[in-house]
Motif scaffolding. Structure first.
Motif, PDB file in Angstrom:
ATOM      1  N   GLY A 138    -109.823 -21.885 -21.863  1.00  0.00           N
ATOM      2  CA  GLY A 138    -110.929 -21.214 -21.181  1.00  0.00           C
ATOM      3  C   GLY A 138    -112.210 -22.005 -21.291  1.00  0.00           C
ATOM      4  N   ALA A 139    -113.295 -21.328 -20.967  1.00  0.00           N
ATOM      5  CA  ALA A 139    -114.603 -21.981 -20.963  1.00  0.00           C
ATOM      6  C   ALA A 139    -115.016 -22.410 -22.371  1.00  0.00           C
ATOM      7  CB  ALA A 139    -115.648 -21.043 -20.374  1.00  0.00           C
ATOM      8  N   GLY A 140    -114.676 -21.613 -23.380  1.00  0.00           N
ATOM      9  CA  GLY A 140    -115.040 -21.965 -24.750  1.00  0.00           C
ATOM     10  C   GLY A 140    -114.334 -23.217 -25.233  1.00  0.00           C
ATOM     11  N   THR A 141    -113.060 -23.329 -24.922  1.00  0.00           N
ATOM     12  CA  THR A 141    -112.302 -24.520 -25.299  1.00  0.00           C
ATOM     13  C   THR A 141    -112.833 -25.744 -24.578  1.00  0.00           C
ATOM     14  OG1 THR A 141    -110.355 -23.127 -25.563  1.00  0.00           O
ATOM     15  CG2 THR A 141    -109.989 -25.488 -25.472  1.00  0.00           C
ATOM     16  N   ARG A 142    -113.116 -25.586 -23.309  1.00  0.00           N
ATOM     17  CA  ARG A 142    -113.659 -26.694 -22.511  1.00  0.00           C
ATOM     18  C   ARG A 142    -115.028 -27.117 -23.052  1.00  0.00           C
ATOM     19  NH1 ARG A 142    -113.771 -24.362 -17.565  1.00  0.00           N
ATOM     20  NH2 ARG A 142    -111.532 -24.683 -17.445  1.00  0.00           N
ATOM     21  N   LEU A 143    -115.867 -26.139 -23.357  1.00  0.00           N
ATOM     22  CA  LEU A 143    -117.195 -26.444 -23.881  1.00  0.00           C
ATOM     23  C   LEU A 143    -117.104 -27.135 -25.239  1.00  0.00           C
ATOM     24  CD1 LEU A 143    -120.260 -26.180 -23.545  1.00  0.00           C
ATOM     25  CD2 LEU A 143    -120.095 -23.987 -24.703  1.00  0.00           C
ATOM     26  N   THR A 144    -116.174 -26.693 -26.083  1.00  0.00           N
ATOM     27  CA  THR A 144    -116.017 -27.312 -27.396  1.00  0.00           C
ATOM     28  C   THR A 144    -115.562 -28.759 -27.282  1.00  0.00           C
ATOM     29  OG1 THR A 144    -115.492 -25.168 -28.385  1.00  0.00           O
ATOM     30  CG2 THR A 144    -114.837 -27.134 -29.617  1.00  0.00           C
ATOM     31  N   CYS A 145    -114.528 -28.994 -26.490  1.00  0.00           N
ATOM     32  CA  CYS A 145    -113.987 -30.358 -26.370  1.00  0.00           C
ATOM     33  C   CYS A 145    -114.982 -31.306 -25.712  1.00  0.00           C
ATOM     34  CB  CYS A 145    -112.685 -30.332 -25.576  1.00  0.00           C
ATOM     35  SG  CYS A 145    -111.320 -29.590 -26.453  1.00  0.00           S
ATOM     36  N   TYR A 146    -115.436 -30.952 -24.535  1.00  0.00           N
ATOM     37  CA  TYR A 146    -116.320 -31.846 -23.802  1.00  0.00           C
ATOM     38  C   TYR A 146    -117.741 -31.845 -24.375  1.00  0.00           C
ATOM     39  CZ  TYR A 146    -112.449 -32.050 -20.553  1.00  0.00           C
ATOM     40  OH  TYR A 146    -111.215 -32.234 -20.002  1.00  0.00           O
ATOM     41  N   GLY A 147    -118.134 -30.748 -24.990  1.00  0.00           N
ATOM     42  CA  GLY A 147    -119.442 -30.704 -25.649  1.00  0.00           C
ATOM     43  C   GLY A 147    -119.491 -31.645 -26.844  1.00  0.00           C
ATOM     44  N   ALA A 148    -118.384 -31.703 -27.605  1.00  0.00           N
ATOM     45  CA  ALA A 148    -118.324 -32.633 -28.733  1.00  0.00           C
ATOM     46  C   ALA A 148    -118.379 -34.080 -28.249  1.00  0.00           C
ATOM     47  CB  ALA A 148    -117.052 -32.395 -29.539  1.00  0.00           C
ATOM     48  N   ALA A 149    -117.705 -34.375 -27.145  1.00  0.00           N
ATOM     49  CA  ALA A 149    -117.762 -35.727 -26.586  1.00  0.00           C
ATOM     50  C   ALA A 149    -119.173 -36.058 -26.100  1.00  0.00           C
ATOM     51  CB  ALA A 149    -116.763 -35.887 -25.453  1.00  0.00           C
ATOM     52  N   MET A 150    -119.822 -35.101 -25.464  1.00  0.00           N
ATOM     53  CA  MET A 150    -121.195 -35.322 -24.995  1.00  0.00           C
ATOM     54  C   MET A 150    -122.148 -35.512 -26.177  1.00  0.00           C
ATOM     55  SD  MET A 150    -123.380 -35.728 -22.614  1.00  0.00           S
ATOM     56  CE  MET A 150    -122.676 -35.178 -21.107  1.00  0.00           C
ATOM     57  N   LEU A 151    -121.989 -34.696 -27.205  1.00  0.00           N
ATOM     58  CA  LEU A 151    -122.843 -34.822 -28.387  1.00  0.00           C
ATOM     59  C   LEU A 151    -122.633 -36.179 -29.054  1.00  0.00           C
ATOM     60  CD1 LEU A 151    -124.840 -33.516 -30.370  1.00  0.00           C
ATOM     61  CD2 LEU A 151    -122.854 -32.627 -31.606  1.00  0.00           C
ATOM     62  N   GLY A 152    -121.383 -36.601 -29.211  1.00  0.00           N
ATOM     63  CA  GLY A 152    -121.100 -37.906 -29.798  1.00  0.00           C
ATOM     64  C   GLY A 152    -121.655 -39.053 -28.965  1.00  0.00           C
ATOM     65  N   THR A 153    -121.579 -38.915 -27.641  1.00  0.00           N
ATOM     66  CA  THR A 153    -122.125 -39.932 -26.748  1.00  0.00           C
ATOM     67  C   THR A 153    -123.644 -40.024 -26.902  1.00  0.00           C
ATOM     68  OG1 THR A 153    -120.328 -39.615 -25.167  1.00  0.00           O
ATOM     69  CG2 THR A 153    -122.347 -40.630 -24.333  1.00  0.00           C
ATOM     70  N   LEU A 154    -124.298 -38.884 -26.944  1.00  0.00           N
ATOM     71  CA  LEU A 154    -125.758 -38.872 -27.115  1.00  0.00           C
ATOM     72  C   LEU A 154    -126.177 -39.405 -28.479  1.00  0.00           C
ATOM     73  CD1 LEU A 154    -126.626 -35.465 -25.405  1.00  0.00           C
ATOM     74  CD2 LEU A 154    -126.970 -37.774 -24.490  1.00  0.00           C
TER      75      LEU A 154
END
Length: 118
Positions: free
Chosen positions: A91-107
């Motif tokens: 769902g949205a939470g899983t998507r936000l967790t996975c891609y949010g962690a990648a975005m945070l690591g990229t930043l």
């Protein structure tokens, strides 16, 4: 018809997978085997002054950023789809967790590389 953002994530996944396949084993060999054992490279090949100079150069920054960011996006996409295979509802939470962690690591990688200076 609503446009999908899936091609963006598949593109980052593919680019990260290609870099992981091409550079991953070489990076493991160089940083984990060749330099510590003194094979093929001088003992000071990965000394602090050399690595700091590499990270300060624009080409070094680009290489490090591409490796870190694309490896993170590849891992996030693979984890997201592996969770689906394991029966976890994607769902949205899983998507936000996975891609949010990648975005945070990229930043964080971009911030760290910019903080080193040129």
């Amino acid at each position: 018809m609503k446009r999908s953002n899936a091609p963006i994530f598949w593109g980052l996944f593919g680019a990260g997978g290609m870099l992981a396949a091409l550079f991953g084993p070489v990076l493991v060999f160089i940083t984990g085997i060749a330099v510590p054992l003194g094979l093929l490279l001088p003992a000071d090949a990965m000394s602090w002054p050399r690595m700091h100079a590499f990270a300060q150069h624009w080409a070094g920054k680009g290489f490090l950023f591409a490796i870190v960011a694309l490896f993170l996006w590849h891992a996030a996409h693979r984890i997201y789809h592996s969770l689906h295979d394991l029966g976890v509802h994607a769902g949205a939470g899983t998507r936000l967790t996975c891609y949010g962690a990648a975005m945070l690591g990229t930043l964080l990688a971009a911030g760290a590389l910019l903080a080193i200076g040129f």
